[in-house]
Design a protein around this motif. Structure first.
Motif, PDB file in Angstrom:
ATOM      1  N   ILE A   1       0.877  -1.207  -0.105  1.00  0.00           N
ATOM      2  CA  ILE A   1      -0.085  -0.062  -0.058  1.00  0.00           C
ATOM      3  C   ILE A   1       0.857   1.050   0.004  1.00  0.00           C
ATOM      4  O   ILE A   1       0.652   2.299  -0.850  1.00  0.00           O
ATOM      5  N   VAL A   2       1.842   1.201   0.807  1.00  0.00           N
ATOM      6  CA  VAL A   2       2.950   2.502   0.928  1.00  0.00           C
ATOM      7  C   VAL A   2       3.352   2.509  -0.376  1.00  0.00           C
ATOM      8  O   VAL A   2       3.532   3.923  -0.863  1.00  0.00           O
ATOM      9  N   ARG A   3       3.841   1.669  -1.217  1.00  0.00           N
ATOM     10  CA  ARG A   3       4.670   1.686  -2.347  1.00  0.00           C
ATOM     11  C   ARG A   3       3.822   2.247  -3.301  1.00  0.00           C
ATOM     12  O   ARG A   3       4.163   3.178  -4.019  1.00  0.00           O
ATOM     13  N   PHE A   4       2.488   1.600  -3.462  1.00  0.00           N
ATOM     14  CA  PHE A   4       1.525   2.278  -4.489  1.00  0.00           C
ATOM     15  C   PHE A   4       1.239   3.709  -4.163  1.00  0.00           C
ATOM     16  O   PHE A   4       1.027   4.399  -5.181  1.00  0.00           O
ATOM     17  N   LEU A   5       0.901   4.190  -2.995  1.00  0.00           N
ATOM     18  CA  LEU A   5       0.549   5.504  -2.606  1.00  0.00           C
ATOM     19  C   LEU A   5       1.638   6.454  -3.099  1.00  0.00           C
ATOM     20  O   LEU A   5       1.532   7.489  -3.787  1.00  0.00           O
ATOM     21  N   LEU A   6       2.828   6.220  -2.699  1.00  0.00           N
ATOM     22  CA  LEU A   6       4.150   6.928  -3.072  1.00  0.00           C
ATOM     23  C   LEU A   6       4.408   7.074  -4.552  1.00  0.00           C
ATOM     24  O   LEU A   6       4.509   8.027  -5.195  1.00  0.00           O
TER      25      LEU A   6
ATOM     26  N   ASP B   1      -7.041  -2.428   1.516  1.00  0.00           N
ATOM     27  CA  ASP B   1      -6.414  -2.352   0.005  1.00  0.00           C
ATOM     28  C   ASP B   1      -7.335  -2.756  -1.166  1.00  0.00           C
ATOM     29  O   ASP B   1      -7.380  -2.038  -2.308  1.00  0.00           O
ATOM     30  N   VAL B   2      -8.357  -3.958  -0.818  1.00  0.00           N
ATOM     31  CA  VAL B   2      -9.092  -4.012  -1.683  1.00  0.00           C
ATOM     32  C   VAL B   2     -10.124  -3.107  -2.040  1.00  0.00           C
ATOM     33  O   VAL B   2     -10.579  -2.698  -3.023  1.00  0.00           O
TER      34      VAL B   2
END
Length: 444
Positions: A24-29, A101-102
């Motif tokens: 989730i962190v990687r996606f948001l960043l 995340d879903v």
């Protein structure tokens, strides 16, 4: 990705820095959002990645009571964390939106989704559905509670998403829309997380919200929605339901109503439970009008999944099967029912942490089909109390050795623990690998 622009000025907290949380962190960043990262552990997995790739992020590791969760606009939580955790419940009560995340995926995605949940068989069904759709020529993605995290799937342009969803993931999902959705079956599981068995069932049933086609198990009424849905309903079952097994010219067929589709021996893996899984796939994919030729090709190449009634070896006329993924009573019953061909022809190895589940439903299956029940682990004595044919061992090696002594040509030795593995192993895969190693070591 319009939704991400809508929340770019919100204070977002990612709660839980495991595999899901880090994803989730990687996606948001990657989309220009800088969340606060919180974990109850002082040194969570993923902390090194943060230090190397996002050292400027606001973080809190340790006691959640001092994490100021109430100051967040949105918390994106990992499924391993209960919403009843006091600090999380306090944030919810104060008006903080808590999603998983879903749910974030659902708010962004615009492509068709096939959604699957259930106590048992989820991974097999979604994997087979994926293979069928791929064989039919679709650019299809598989993820969720299996393989790739859902947010990572958004990086490519797929035609269809096939998602395996756990009850924990569904608890934080409200916006998911699907072409078809199913609850494959329900049996007691995760009762350490839910207030009651009914609460667990209700969590599973939420997968039907937003479904264009609802697929139910005609043999398990617990999979049927209690609310009135306008979406059409399709059923599958062993002998009843629109998709079922039928006898034709001396052979068993996968059938849709009165239409004989394919003989069950088109499927490369054996077992009644795999036939039911195939029927579920056919019902789920009915909106896509898949041809019999495609099914025949896909079924013929599907060899099943490791640790799910996985054939290990035949030694001295005895077949050994690894069903370490049978972490609850329902899964063990399904394995026994599927692999037994007579009276007391199975030697079953079981044990681990039953997580408070009622083991009594096993009794009639043990009485009819099981020659010996070999137990080990935390709740071994509770399992032993189910039958006079039980035996206590200390570990897998002892269990397999004893199983070999009891077995005769034509028998089946089955690892189907009916329990979680956490009392003795890191996960069910490690437990299954131990069983396979012990079985193969018997050849030496």
């Amino acid at each position: 990705m319009q939704y991400l622009n809508e929340i770019k000025n919100k204070q977002i907290t990612v709660l839980g820095l495991g595999v899901t949380g880090l994803g989730i962190v990687r996606f948001l960043l990657s989309h220009g959002l800088s969340p606060k990262v919180v974990d109850s552990r002082a040194n969570p997995p993923g902390i090194e990645w943060l230090s190397n790739h996002a050292p400027s992020l606001n973080t809190h590791f340790g006691n959640l009571d001092t994490a100021d969760l109430n100051c967040s606009d949105m918390i994106i939580i990992s499924p391993g964390l209960s919403l009843k955790t006091p600090a999380i419940a306090s944030a919810i009560n104060s008006g903080v939106e808590v999603i998983g995340d879903v749910e974030l995926f659902a708010r962004i995605n615009t492509k068709p989704v096939v959604a699957v949940t259930g106590s048992n068989g989820k991974s097999t069904v979604v994997t087979l559905a994926y293979e069928v759709l791929k064989t039919a020529g679709f650019n299809v993605a598989l993820g969720g509670n299996i393989g790739t995290a859902v947010l990572d799937l958004l990086s490519d342009d797929f035609d269809i998403y096939v998602l395996e969803l756990s009850s924990f993931q569904l608890d934080t999902t409200t916006s998911l829309e699907s072409v078809s959705a199913t609850v494959l079956n329900v049996s007691e599981d995760h009762l350490d997380r839910y207030d009651s068995y009914q609460a667990y069932i209700d969590s599973k049933l939420t997968i039907y919200n937003g479904a264009e086609c609802i697929v139910v198990n005609e043999d398990d009424k617990q999979t049927h929605p209690v609310s009135t849905y306008s979406a059409p309903k399709i059923s599958f079952g062993a002998s009843q339901g629109e998709y079922h097994l039928a006898e034709h010219n001396g052979s068993t067929y996968f059938a849709a109503k009165d239409d004989m589709l394919l003989p069950v021996n088109s499927l490369a893996v054996m077992g009644k439970h795999n036939y039911l899984n195939t029927l579920a796939v056919m019902a789920l994919l009915s909106p896509f009008n898949i041809s019999n030729e495609v099914y025949k090709k896909a079924l013929g190449h599907f060899n099943g999944l490791a640790h799910r009634c996985q054939f290990v070896a035949q030694l001295g006329g005895v077949k050994y099967f690894n069903d370490s993924k049978a972490t609850n009573v329902g899964a063990t019953i399904a394995a026994i029912d599927s692999l037994s061909t007579g009276i007391e022809d199975l030697i079953v190895i079981a044990g681990g942490d039953a997580k408070g589940a009622d083991l009594n439903p096993l009794k009639p299956y043990l009485k009819k089909h099981v020659k010996a029940l070999i137990c080990f682990g935390k709740d071994a004595k509770d399992l032993m109390a189910l039958t006079s044919k039980s035996h206590l061992t200390q570990n897998m090696s002892e269990a397999v050795t004893l199983a070999k002594q009891f077995s005769l040509p034509g028998n089946v030795v089955l690892l189907a623990p009916a329990c979680a593995s956490i009392d003795m192993y890191n996960n069910y895969m490690q437990r299954g690998d131990d069983f396979v190693a012990c079985v193969l070591a018997e050849q030496v």
